[in-house]
Motif scaffolding. Structure first.
Motif, PDB file in Angstrom:
ATOM      1  N   VAL A 113       0.838  -1.197   0.000  1.00  0.00           N
ATOM      2  CA  VAL A 113       0.000   0.000   0.000  1.00  0.00           C
ATOM      3  C   VAL A 113       0.873   1.247   0.000  1.00  0.00           C
ATOM      4  O   VAL A 113       1.724   1.422   0.883  1.00  0.00           O
ATOM      5  CB  VAL A 113      -0.933   0.010   1.233  1.00  0.00           C
ATOM      6  N   ARG A 114       0.670   2.100  -0.982  1.00  0.00           N
ATOM      7  CA  ARG A 114       1.342   3.406  -1.052  1.00  0.00           C
ATOM      8  C   ARG A 114       0.284   4.508  -0.976  1.00  0.00           C
ATOM      9  O   ARG A 114      -0.918   4.253  -1.015  1.00  0.00           O
ATOM     10  CB  ARG A 114       2.118   3.521  -2.363  1.00  0.00           C
ATOM     11  N   ASP A 115       0.730   5.762  -0.883  1.00  0.00           N
ATOM     12  CA  ASP A 115      -0.208   6.875  -0.763  1.00  0.00           C
ATOM     13  C   ASP A 115      -1.158   6.968  -1.949  1.00  0.00           C
ATOM     14  O   ASP A 115      -2.334   7.291  -1.795  1.00  0.00           O
ATOM     15  CB  ASP A 115       0.546   8.203  -0.636  1.00  0.00           C
ATOM     16  N   ARG A 116      -0.673   6.686  -3.152  1.00  0.00           N
ATOM     17  CA  ARG A 116      -1.471   6.908  -4.353  1.00  0.00           C
ATOM     18  C   ARG A 116      -1.727   5.645  -5.169  1.00  0.00           C
ATOM     19  O   ARG A 116      -2.484   5.694  -6.133  1.00  0.00           O
ATOM     20  CB  ARG A 116      -0.783   7.951  -5.246  1.00  0.00           C
ATOM     21  N   TYR A 117      -1.094   4.538  -4.801  1.00  0.00           N
ATOM     22  CA  TYR A 117      -1.269   3.333  -5.604  1.00  0.00           C
ATOM     23  C   TYR A 117      -1.033   2.085  -4.758  1.00  0.00           C
ATOM     24  O   TYR A 117      -0.537   2.153  -3.632  1.00  0.00           O
ATOM     25  CB  TYR A 117      -0.343   3.342  -6.827  1.00  0.00           C
ATOM     26  N   ILE A 118      -1.394   0.954  -5.353  1.00  0.00           N
ATOM     27  CA  ILE A 118      -1.214  -0.353  -4.730  1.00  0.00           C
ATOM     28  C   ILE A 118      -0.444  -1.231  -5.707  1.00  0.00           C
ATOM     29  O   ILE A 118      -0.839  -1.379  -6.869  1.00  0.00           O
ATOM     30  CB  ILE A 118      -2.571  -1.042  -4.444  1.00  0.00           C
ATOM     31  N   ASP A 119       0.651  -1.821  -5.269  1.00  0.00           N
ATOM     32  CA  ASP A 119       1.319  -2.858  -6.048  1.00  0.00           C
ATOM     33  C   ASP A 119       0.817  -4.216  -5.557  1.00  0.00           C
ATOM     34  O   ASP A 119       0.557  -4.395  -4.355  1.00  0.00           O
ATOM     35  CB  ASP A 119       2.835  -2.776  -5.877  1.00  0.00           C
ATOM     36  N   TYR A 120       0.693  -5.165  -6.474  1.00  0.00           N
ATOM     37  CA  TYR A 120       0.208  -6.489  -6.077  1.00  0.00           C
ATOM     38  C   TYR A 120       0.939  -7.583  -6.850  1.00  0.00           C
ATOM     39  O   TYR A 120       1.506  -7.355  -7.923  1.00  0.00           O
ATOM     40  CB  TYR A 120      -1.303  -6.604  -6.286  1.00  0.00           C
ATOM     41  N   ALA A 121       0.894  -8.788  -6.287  1.00  0.00           N
ATOM     42  CA  ALA A 121       1.422  -9.974  -6.966  1.00  0.00           C
ATOM     43  C   ALA A 121       0.605 -11.168  -6.494  1.00  0.00           C
ATOM     44  O   ALA A 121       0.126 -11.212  -5.347  1.00  0.00           O
ATOM     45  CB  ALA A 121       2.897 -10.183  -6.655  1.00  0.00           C
ATOM     46  N   GLN A 122       0.458 -12.143  -7.396  1.00  0.00           N
ATOM     47  CA  GLN A 122      -0.370 -13.305  -7.077  1.00  0.00           C
ATOM     48  C   GLN A 122       0.148 -14.543  -7.789  1.00  0.00           C
ATOM     49  O   GLN A 122       0.624 -14.485  -8.922  1.00  0.00           O
ATOM     50  CB  GLN A 122      -1.822 -13.044  -7.489  1.00  0.00           C
ATOM     51  N   VAL A 123       0.068 -15.676  -7.075  1.00  0.00           N
ATOM     52  CA  VAL A 123       0.414 -16.984  -7.619  1.00  0.00           C
ATOM     53  C   VAL A 123      -0.598 -17.989  -7.066  1.00  0.00           C
ATOM     54  O   VAL A 123      -0.917 -17.958  -5.874  1.00  0.00           O
ATOM     55  CB  VAL A 123       1.842 -17.410  -7.214  1.00  0.00           C
ATOM     56  N   GLY A 124      -1.106 -18.886  -7.915  1.00  0.00           N
ATOM     57  CA  GLY A 124      -2.020 -19.917  -7.429  1.00  0.00           C
ATOM     58  C   GLY A 124      -3.446 -19.442  -7.320  1.00  0.00           C
ATOM     59  O   GLY A 124      -3.952 -18.750  -8.210  1.00  0.00           O
ATOM     60  N   ASP A 125      -4.117 -19.797  -6.212  1.00  0.00           N
ATOM     61  CA  ASP A 125      -5.543 -19.492  -6.084  1.00  0.00           C
ATOM     62  C   ASP A 125      -5.893 -18.563  -4.925  1.00  0.00           C
ATOM     63  O   ASP A 125      -7.071 -18.445  -4.576  1.00  0.00           O
ATOM     64  CB  ASP A 125      -6.363 -20.786  -5.981  1.00  0.00           C
ATOM     65  N   CYS A 126      -4.913 -17.903  -4.315  1.00  0.00           N
ATOM     66  CA  CYS A 126      -5.248 -16.818  -3.393  1.00  0.00           C
ATOM     67  C   CYS A 126      -5.762 -15.642  -4.237  1.00  0.00           C
ATOM     68  O   CYS A 126      -5.264 -15.404  -5.340  1.00  0.00           O
ATOM     69  CB  CYS A 126      -4.032 -16.389  -2.583  1.00  0.00           C
ATOM     70  N   MET A 127      -6.726 -14.920  -3.719  1.00  0.00           N
ATOM     71  CA  MET A 127      -7.402 -13.918  -4.530  1.00  0.00           C
ATOM     72  C   MET A 127      -7.324 -12.532  -3.899  1.00  0.00           C
ATOM     73  O   MET A 127      -7.256 -12.384  -2.673  1.00  0.00           O
ATOM     74  CB  MET A 127      -8.860 -14.306  -4.744  1.00  0.00           C
ATOM     75  N   ILE A 128      -7.370 -11.499  -4.782  1.00  0.00           N
ATOM     76  CA  ILE A 128      -7.347 -10.088  -4.377  1.00  0.00           C
ATOM     77  C   ILE A 128      -8.559  -9.417  -5.009  1.00  0.00           C
ATOM     78  O   ILE A 128      -8.720  -9.443  -6.240  1.00  0.00           O
ATOM     79  CB  ILE A 128      -6.069  -9.375  -4.839  1.00  0.00           C
ATOM     80  N   ILE A 129      -9.398  -8.806  -4.173  1.00  0.00           N
ATOM     81  CA  ILE A 129     -10.652  -8.208  -4.638  1.00  0.00           C
ATOM     82  C   ILE A 129     -10.702  -6.761  -4.174  1.00  0.00           C
ATOM     83  O   ILE A 129     -10.520  -6.478  -2.983  1.00  0.00           O
ATOM     84  CB  ILE A 129     -11.869  -8.978  -4.078  1.00  0.00           C
ATOM     85  N   ALA A 130     -10.948  -5.851  -5.097  1.00  0.00           N
ATOM     86  CA  ALA A 130     -11.017  -4.419  -4.778  1.00  0.00           C
ATOM     87  C   ALA A 130     -12.461  -3.949  -4.808  1.00  0.00           C
ATOM     88  O   ALA A 130     -13.265  -4.384  -5.640  1.00  0.00           O
ATOM     89  CB  ALA A 130     -10.197  -3.618  -5.786  1.00  0.00           C
ATOM     90  N   GLN A 131     -12.783  -3.034  -3.908  1.00  0.00           N
ATOM     91  CA  GLN A 131     -14.115  -2.406  -3.845  1.00  0.00           C
ATOM     92  C   GLN A 131     -13.929  -0.894  -3.938  1.00  0.00           C
ATOM     93  O   GLN A 131     -13.050  -0.331  -3.269  1.00  0.00           O
ATOM     94  CB  GLN A 131     -14.814  -2.775  -2.538  1.00  0.00           C
ATOM     95  N   TYR A 132     -14.767  -0.245  -4.758  1.00  0.00           N
ATOM     96  CA  TYR A 132     -14.670   1.202  -4.954  1.00  0.00           C
ATOM     97  C   TYR A 132     -15.844   1.921  -4.283  1.00  0.00           C
ATOM     98  O   TYR A 132     -16.835   1.305  -3.885  1.00  0.00           O
ATOM     99  CB  TYR A 132     -14.589   1.525  -6.446  1.00  0.00           C
ATOM    100  N   GLU A 133     -15.703   3.245  -4.167  1.00  0.00           N
ATOM    101  CA  GLU A 133     -16.696   4.049  -3.462  1.00  0.00           C
ATOM    102  C   GLU A 133     -18.095   3.922  -4.069  1.00  0.00           C
ATOM    103  O   GLU A 133     -19.101   4.038  -3.371  1.00  0.00           O
ATOM    104  CB  GLU A 133     -16.275   5.519  -3.454  1.00  0.00           C
TER     105      GLU A 133
END
Length: 305
Positions: free
Chosen positions: A120-140
């Protein structure tokens, strides 16, 4: 566990619950100094192995990766991208296996883990993924954006179909159904980190070619949810198609429902209800799966402005 990080105006809720196996092979990554967070889902090798305290290979894989990411410092992280750190974590896993006497040329002997990490940064998010763990974003505005893809779903489908066929043939116990599925899982293992197969952290150098990674900005970003697959709701045997219900989690609407249920209660409440549902189906007949209750781990980060 709930905590606030005032510097970046975050509220962070974390959860890790052991399923019905001997070890919790999931792990949380929390490195607050770097704003680095993640979930890991270890998988035991199909060749028996036990560590000095009886640990499974899946447990050791997730803990090795967890330690790597939590030991990182600002001085270690000159690159914004998470890719080089995931690659180095995979090398660390290979060294750990070699030191334990694992034949790292045998895919069925490797300790493995899925992974989802963000920074987590002030203005952006870096991410990485392998396999079946998941990342889900929700907006306003309520928009749900799935940042990752379940890299294992197509392989899981083969073994789940075999299991369901066993049920139709009259097999009723988990032990009987395991005998049907195990040869398929062994074959799936031969396809780790190949173009025909799936990605997983395994210590193999080929992992570097199958890591998915990137960056999103934080404009109107409300929350991020990182989960292991034990938190997907189970689909019944009659569901048609991948993602017909949230367990398979193959479609965006399935992940939207998962996040909605967590928003309406909490990670803890949602997970406990899911474990109750699973405990009422101990032979895994109504909801076809390989264990009564899988380990469950998640990080839910809310951006407060």
């Amino acid at each position: 566990m709930l905590r606030d990080r005032e510097a970046l105006s975050l509220r962070i809720e974390t959860l890790t619950l052991q399923g019905t196996t001997e070890w919790n092979e999931d792990a949380l990554v929390i490195n607050e100094a770097l704003g680095l967070y993640g979930v890991l889902d270890g998988a035991t090798s199909l060749q028996p192995y036990r560590g000095p305290n009886g640990e499974t290979g899946g447990y050791l894989a997730s803990r090795t990766l967890k330690q790597f990411f939590e030991d990182l410092t600002v001085e270690d992280t000159a690159s914004d991208s998470l890719l080089p750190y995931v690659v180095e974590a995979n090398r660390r896993l290979r060294r750990q296996m070699a030191e334990a006497g694992i034949d790292t040329n045998r895919k069925d002997a490797l300790w493995t883990s899925a992974l989802a990490v963000i920074r987590v940064r002030d203005r952006y998010i870096d991410y990485a993924q392998v396999g079946d763990c998941m990342i889900i974003a929700q907006y306003e505005d309520g928009t749900i954006r799935v940042l990752s893809r379940d890299q294992v779903a197509h392989m899981d489908k083969i073994s789940k179909n075999a299991r369901e066929e066993g049920i139709r043939q009259g097999f009723t116990t988990r032990e009987q159904l395991w005998d049907i599925v195990k040869p398929i899982l062994l074959n799936n293992r031969t396809q780790m980190n190949t173009i025909e197969g799936y990605s997983v952290m395994s210590g193999e150098p080929e992992v570097a070619d199958f890591i998915e990674y990137g960056r999103i900005n934080r404009i109107r970003l409300k929350s991020l949810l990182l989960v292991t697959d034990g938190l997907f709701l189970p689909s019944d045997g009659g569901a048609e198609g991948e993602g017909a219900s949230p367990v398979g989690g193959r479609h965006a609407d399935a992940y939207a429902e998962l996040l909605s249920r967590i928003v309406q209660s909490s990670l803890e409440t949602y997970a406990r209800k899911l474990m109750q549902l699973e405990s009422e189906d101990k032979e895994c007949q109504r909801y076809p799966r390989f264990k009564v209750s899988d380990d469950k781990t998640a990080i839910w980060i809310q951006f407060l402005g």
